[in-house]
Design an enzyme around this catalytic site. Sequence first.
Site, PDB file in Angstrom:
ATOM      1  N   ARG A   1       0.868  -1.180   0.000  1.00  0.00           N
ATOM      2  CA  ARG A   1       0.000   0.000   0.000  1.00  0.00           C
ATOM      3  C   ARG A   1       0.902   1.227   0.000  1.00  0.00           C
ATOM      4  O   ARG A   1       1.769   1.366   0.867  1.00  0.00           O
ATOM      5  CB  ARG A   1      -0.888   0.018   1.249  1.00  0.00           C
ATOM      6  CG  ARG A   1      -1.571   1.348   1.535  1.00  0.00           C
ATOM      7  CD  ARG A   1      -2.730   1.600   0.636  1.00  0.00           C
ATOM      8  NE  ARG A   1      -3.359   2.897   0.940  1.00  0.00           N
ATOM      9  CZ  ARG A   1      -4.088   3.559   0.085  1.00  0.00           C
ATOM     10  NH1 ARG A   1      -4.327   3.077  -1.110  1.00  0.00           N
ATOM     11  NH2 ARG A   1      -4.622   4.717   0.412  1.00  0.00           N
TER      12      ARG A   1
ATOM     13  N   CYS B   1      -2.204  11.890   5.648  1.00  0.00           N
ATOM     14  CA  CYS B   1      -3.455  12.638   5.814  1.00  0.00           C
ATOM     15  C   CYS B   1      -3.652  12.841   7.315  1.00  0.00           C
ATOM     16  O   CYS B   1      -4.311  12.035   7.964  1.00  0.00           O
ATOM     17  CB  CYS B   1      -4.630  11.883   5.196  1.00  0.00           C
ATOM     18  SG  CYS B   1      -6.221  12.705   5.454  1.00  0.00           S
TER      19      CYS B   1
ATOM     20  N   GLU C   1       1.062  15.445   2.400  1.00  0.00           N
ATOM     21  CA  GLU C   1      -0.201  15.912   2.976  1.00  0.00           C
ATOM     22  C   GLU C   1      -1.057  16.651   1.952  1.00  0.00           C
ATOM     23  O   GLU C   1      -0.562  17.472   1.186  1.00  0.00           O
ATOM     24  CB  GLU C   1       0.098  16.837   4.155  1.00  0.00           C
ATOM     25  CG  GLU C   1      -1.116  17.381   4.853  1.00  0.00           C
ATOM     26  CD  GLU C   1      -1.903  16.325   5.613  1.00  0.00           C
ATOM     27  OE1 GLU C   1      -3.133  16.246   5.398  1.00  0.00           O
ATOM     28  OE2 GLU C   1      -1.300  15.600   6.420  1.00  0.00           O
TER      29      GLU C   1
ATOM     30  N   ARG D   1      -2.716  15.744  -0.841  1.00  0.00           N
ATOM     31  CA  ARG D   1      -2.274  15.528  -2.227  1.00  0.00           C
ATOM     32  C   ARG D   1      -1.055  16.378  -2.548  1.00  0.00           C
ATOM     33  O   ARG D   1      -0.907  16.900  -3.621  1.00  0.00           O
ATOM     34  CB  ARG D   1      -3.399  15.765  -3.231  1.00  0.00           C
ATOM     35  CG  ARG D   1      -4.433  14.667  -3.213  1.00  0.00           C
ATOM     36  CD  ARG D   1      -5.364  14.739  -4.426  1.00  0.00           C
ATOM     37  NE  ARG D   1      -6.677  14.340  -3.999  1.00  0.00           N
ATOM     38  CZ  ARG D   1      -7.720  15.149  -3.875  1.00  0.00           C
ATOM     39  NH1 ARG D   1      -7.633  16.398  -4.212  1.00  0.00           N
ATOM     40  NH2 ARG D   1      -8.857  14.695  -3.453  1.00  0.00           N
TER      41      ARG D   1
ATOM     42  N   THR E   1     -13.417  18.889  -3.963  1.00  0.00           N
ATOM     43  CA  THR E   1     -11.992  18.796  -3.618  1.00  0.00           C
ATOM     44  C   THR E   1     -11.081  19.257  -4.757  1.00  0.00           C
ATOM     45  O   THR E   1     -10.056  19.890  -4.517  1.00  0.00           O
ATOM     46  CB  THR E   1     -11.629  17.353  -3.159  1.00  0.00           C
ATOM     47  OG1 THR E   1     -10.266  17.314  -2.784  1.00  0.00           O
ATOM     48  CG2 THR E   1     -11.904  16.314  -4.231  1.00  0.00           C
TER      49      THR E   1
ATOM     50  N   ASP F   1      -3.966  16.890  -8.293  1.00  0.00           N
ATOM     51  CA  ASP F   1      -3.163  16.021  -7.452  1.00  0.00           C
ATOM     52  C   ASP F   1      -1.696  16.343  -7.703  1.00  0.00           C
ATOM     53  O   ASP F   1      -1.194  16.138  -8.808  1.00  0.00           O
ATOM     54  CB  ASP F   1      -3.467  14.567  -7.809  1.00  0.00           C
ATOM     55  CG  ASP F   1      -2.879  13.559  -6.847  1.00  0.00           C
ATOM     56  OD1 ASP F   1      -1.954  13.918  -6.085  1.00  0.00           O
ATOM     57  OD2 ASP F   1      -3.338  12.405  -6.854  1.00  0.00           O
TER      58      ASP F   1
ATOM     59  N   ARG G   1       0.837  14.970  -6.023  1.00  0.00           N
ATOM     60  CA  ARG G   1       1.691  13.905  -5.494  1.00  0.00           C
ATOM     61  C   ARG G   1       2.576  13.288  -6.579  1.00  0.00           C
ATOM     62  O   ARG G   1       2.221  13.265  -7.748  1.00  0.00           O
ATOM     63  CB  ARG G   1       0.850  12.796  -4.861  1.00  0.00           C
ATOM     64  CG  ARG G   1       0.142  13.244  -3.610  1.00  0.00           C
ATOM     65  CD  ARG G   1      -0.747  12.160  -3.068  1.00  0.00           C
ATOM     66  NE  ARG G   1      -1.867  11.932  -3.976  1.00  0.00           N
ATOM     67  CZ  ARG G   1      -2.876  11.092  -3.721  1.00  0.00           C
ATOM     68  NH1 ARG G   1      -2.880  10.383  -2.612  1.00  0.00           N
ATOM     69  NH2 ARG G   1      -3.861  10.947  -4.575  1.00  0.00           N
TER      70      ARG G   1
END
Length: 187
Positions: free
Chosen positions: A45, A50, A87, A89, A109, A121, A123
């Site tokens: 994972r 978050c 944190e 995204r 969002t 996003d 990330r």
Amino acid sequence: MKSTHSHVANLPSRFGTFQIQAFKEGDKEHLAIFKEPFGEIPLVRIHSECLTGDALGSLKCDCKDQLEYALGVIGKRGGMVIYLRQEGRNIGLFNKVNAYALQDQGFDTIEANHQLGFLNDERTYEMAEIILGHFGIDKIKLLTNNPKKINTLKGITIVERWPIIMPSNNHNTHYLTTKKEKMGHML
């Protein structure tokens, strides 16, 4: 990308007994939480930080539920959770709180991120590849609903995707719908 890593330490938890190792990337510190044996193709994972969900139990997202599910499965079967310090995204806690305030005004969002000058996003997942490489892992079963993780991991073969479908609540239904419809999450 240069990184350094800590020693390995034991981490007994309510999800099982794990080992942890921290990895530095500039001013960010990421974590590998793992249980061996990994098996031929480990279950992994990749989880982005978050604070509001993971630590404070926010009902606006499903982050804590996904993290706890992954830790539970990996605690029983073996594998790894890579906890990336990205944190909100990767817009940071300050901007995430501002995005929450915009969501309180009716923005979704994605729209909230755009109002603050960010992409949907922000990330990246290079650090996940570095951490997996450190452990000699190049094939994984990936616990995710996010197609970006699947499409971005270039040096890792994803043999299988394991979905993580968590129940929604009246605070995160719109958020999850937005992730599905605007970001392609497989929910």
